[in-house]
Motif scaffolding. Sequence first.
Motif, PDB file in Angstrom:
ATOM      1  N   ALA A  47      64.123 -60.154  20.583  1.00  0.00           N
ATOM      2  CA  ALA A  47      64.190 -58.903  19.826  1.00  0.00           C
ATOM      3  C   ALA A  47      65.005 -57.859  20.573  1.00  0.00           C
ATOM      4  O   ALA A  47      65.837 -57.157  19.984  1.00  0.00           O
ATOM      5  CB  ALA A  47      62.782 -58.383  19.545  1.00  0.00           C
ATOM      6  N   ASN A  48      64.785 -57.761  21.878  1.00  0.00           N
ATOM      7  CA  ASN A  48      65.542 -56.804  22.682  1.00  0.00           C
ATOM      8  C   ASN A  48      67.025 -57.136  22.676  1.00  0.00           C
ATOM      9  O   ASN A  48      67.880 -56.260  22.518  1.00  0.00           O
ATOM     10  CB  ASN A  48      64.999 -56.787  24.107  1.00  0.00           C
ATOM     11  N   GLU A  49      67.334 -58.414  22.856  1.00  0.00           N
ATOM     12  CA  GLU A  49      68.738 -58.850  22.893  1.00  0.00           C
ATOM     13  C   GLU A  49      69.437 -58.565  21.573  1.00  0.00           C
ATOM     14  O   GLU A  49      70.567 -58.057  21.560  1.00  0.00           O
ATOM     15  CB  GLU A  49      68.801 -60.338  23.210  1.00  0.00           C
ATOM     16  N   VAL A  50      68.782 -58.917  20.464  1.00  0.00           N
ATOM     17  CA  VAL A  50      69.407 -58.747  19.153  1.00  0.00           C
ATOM     18  C   VAL A  50      69.549 -57.265  18.804  1.00  0.00           C
ATOM     19  O   VAL A  50      70.569 -56.838  18.251  1.00  0.00           O
ATOM     20  CB  VAL A  50      68.606 -59.500  18.075  1.00  0.00           C
ATOM     21  N   GLY A  51      68.543 -56.471  19.142  1.00  0.00           N
ATOM     22  CA  GLY A  51      68.639 -55.041  18.893  1.00  0.00           C
ATOM     23  C   GLY A  51      69.797 -54.415  19.646  1.00  0.00           C
ATOM     24  O   GLY A  51      70.568 -53.619  19.086  1.00  0.00           O
ATOM     25  N   GLN A  52      69.935 -54.782  20.921  1.00  0.00           N
ATOM     26  CA  GLN A  52      71.023 -54.235  21.728  1.00  0.00           C
ATOM     27  C   GLN A  52      72.369 -54.717  21.234  1.00  0.00           C
ATOM     28  O   GLN A  52      73.348 -53.952  21.186  1.00  0.00           O
ATOM     29  CB  GLN A  52      70.834 -54.625  23.197  1.00  0.00           C
ATOM     30  N   LEU A  53      72.438 -55.994  20.865  1.00  0.00           N
ATOM     31  CA  LEU A  53      73.674 -56.567  20.325  1.00  0.00           C
ATOM     32  C   LEU A  53      74.117 -55.798  19.077  1.00  0.00           C
ATOM     33  O   LEU A  53      75.309 -55.504  18.898  1.00  0.00           O
ATOM     34  CB  LEU A  53      73.447 -58.046  19.987  1.00  0.00           C
ATOM     35  N   THR A  54      73.158 -55.470  18.229  1.00  0.00           N
ATOM     36  CA  THR A  54      73.445 -54.749  16.991  1.00  0.00           C
ATOM     37  C   THR A  54      73.999 -53.346  17.289  1.00  0.00           C
ATOM     38  O   THR A  54      75.037 -52.949  16.749  1.00  0.00           O
ATOM     39  CB  THR A  54      72.171 -54.635  16.138  1.00  0.00           C
ATOM     40  N   ARG A  55      73.312 -52.636  18.146  1.00  0.00           N
ATOM     41  CA  ARG A  55      73.728 -51.264  18.461  1.00  0.00           C
ATOM     42  C   ARG A  55      75.040 -51.220  19.239  1.00  0.00           C
ATOM     43  O   ARG A  55      75.857 -50.312  19.036  1.00  0.00           O
ATOM     44  CB  ARG A  55      72.614 -50.556  19.233  1.00  0.00           C
ATOM     45  N   ASP A  56      75.260 -52.185  20.113  1.00  0.00           N
ATOM     46  CA  ASP A  56      76.513 -52.225  20.869  1.00  0.00           C
ATOM     47  C   ASP A  56      77.721 -52.397  19.946  1.00  0.00           C
ATOM     48  O   ASP A  56      78.841 -51.988  20.292  1.00  0.00           O
ATOM     49  CB  ASP A  56      76.488 -53.365  21.895  1.00  0.00           C
ATOM     50  N   ALA A  57      77.487 -53.008  18.791  1.00  0.00           N
ATOM     51  CA  ALA A  57      78.565 -53.206  17.817  1.00  0.00           C
ATOM     52  C   ALA A  57      78.725 -52.001  16.887  1.00  0.00           C
ATOM     53  O   ALA A  57      79.557 -52.028  15.969  1.00  0.00           O
ATOM     54  CB  ALA A  57      78.297 -54.464  16.992  1.00  0.00           C
TER      55      ALA A  57
END
Length: 233
Positions: A47-57
């Motif tokens: 969840a942390n990885e996907v959330g960060q991946l989303t916001r970084d984009a």
Amino acid sequence: MIVPGLVSITFRKLAPREIVDLVVQAKLDAIEWGGDIHVPHGDIVRANEVGQLTRDAGLAVAAYGSYYRVGTGQEFEPVLAAARELGAPTIRVWAGNADTPWAAVVEDSRRIADVADWAGIRIAYEYHGGTHTETTESTLKLLRAVNHPNVFTLWQPRPGATLTPLLPWLNHLHVFHWAAGNFNDRRPLAEGAAEWREYFQVAAAARFALLEYVRGDEPAQFLADAATLRSLL
């Protein structure tokens, strides 16, 4: 302003990074991440990885599309933990099954709404067959019975479905076009543009409009539907 995006379960076979790249390419702005494959319940690291991946984009997390069925005895804590780590403003839940006792759905809805409210997260029902939110009338009945300020609903086109009565509780829309409501005959969104233009006029206060289920599960069709969605909004 309604924010356009994608429901990740549209592409269950794609990895989260591939989905993010596709949404960026489509010039959409948000993703509802599914809790079955992409961000499983209780998987805090993912969840942390996907959330960060989303916001970084440069994208927003629109919601956490959980597969929690209200009133059936499932654990809600793993769902909430994943949603918090993901940074989701809303948790999508299913209003039990068709045979789940009404009182259990009402009671559990209030319980999880209280718990989620402490975390600053909304609860929103999936608008879906085989549940207590199968029709506009049944959804309205449940929302009024639960009577909780942190409980909302999604909406998607279904045969005979109407949107206006649900507006006070409307969180976001799942956007697709099927021939005569037939799941097995998915059509380009452009063919339903006239209908969706009317839906968006009615639901102008919705938070998100998220594409779900494209013809052939094809990325190319998604890109075409995304262009249609952007033009409609």
